[in-house]
Design an enzyme around this catalytic site. Structure first.
Site, PDB file in Angstrom:
ATOM      1  CE  LYS A  53      -3.168   2.069   4.036  1.00  0.00           C
ATOM      2  NZ  LYS A  53      -2.457   0.922   4.665  1.00  0.00           N
ATOM      3  CB  SER A  60      -0.945   0.018   1.213  1.00  0.00           C
ATOM      4  OG  SER A  60      -0.217   0.146   2.415  1.00  0.00           O
TER       5      SER A  60
END
Length: 207
Positions: free
Chosen positions: A168, A130
């Site tokens: 993230k 990710s």
């Protein structure tokens, strides 16, 4: 220096403490009692691994002959600026990130890769892709500084609603938070509340 598992670290620290305070090493039974291992064969197995990693030396002809050989290695490591950083295997809600139950092992890390107090640093193994567009790949070790706040654009470790740690990019928006993947094929995560565990300050990749 080769990294130790949590159990190996416990055994090694106990042996070192006994040797330094009493002048002689503990018995296998004493080691087992100290770290909660009932099986002497399990203790012997851990001692064998400590020996193979260069932390201790044993004389098979003597029952208590355990010599700490890594003291000099540790002195050398300090001179070279090496620190042992906890590797977090899981994240438990309501428990500090570096609590003992969260630590899988300790990883030797060059001190120049960190820019803050050693006690505030932990490592998280990256799983998934990710964050590949930020240069963070599956299997990398991210170096994280423990903190509970973040600025927009920071790459952070956050706890999800499923009590799992995720890496993230952080953004605070009106009435919500956005955890943005650095992967154009993935959608952002929107949350009303987010728990920031730390800010990514470095990266270690084993070749």
């Amino acid at each position: 220096m080769t990294e130790l598992t949590k159990r190996q670290s416990e055994i090694y620290e106990y042996i070192k403490t006994v040797v330094h305070t009493k002048g002689y090493p503990p018995s296998v039974r004493e080691i087992g009692e100290a770290v909660g291992l009932a099986s002497s064969s399990t203790v012997h197995g851990h001692l064998s691994r400590l020996e193979s990693k260069g932390y201790i030396r044993r004389d098979p002809t003597k029952p208590r002959a355990i010599e700490i050989v890594s003291d000099q290695l540790e002195e050398n490591a300090e001179m070279e600026g090496t620190i042992h950083v906890p590797v977090i295997g899981k994240v438990t809600a309501g428990v500090p990130i570096t609590a003992v139950e969260n630590i899988e092992e300790y990883f030797p890390l060059p001190e120049h890769l960190t820019s803050t107090h050693n006690s505030d640093i932990f490592i998280l193994n990256v799983v998934g892709d990710s964050m590949i567009e930020a240069g963070i790949l599956d299997g990398d070790k991210v170096i994280v500084r423990s903190q509970t706040i973040a600025e927009n654009g920071d790459i952070i470790v956050a706890m999800t609603e499923d009590d799992e740690a995720t890496v993230k990019r952080f953004y605070k928006e009106k009435h919500r938070y956005r955890l943005q993947p650095e992967n154009s094929t993935m959608d952002p995560i929107y949350l009303e509340q987010v728990t920031v565990l730390g800010k990514v300050v470095g990266l270690f990749r084993e070749l």
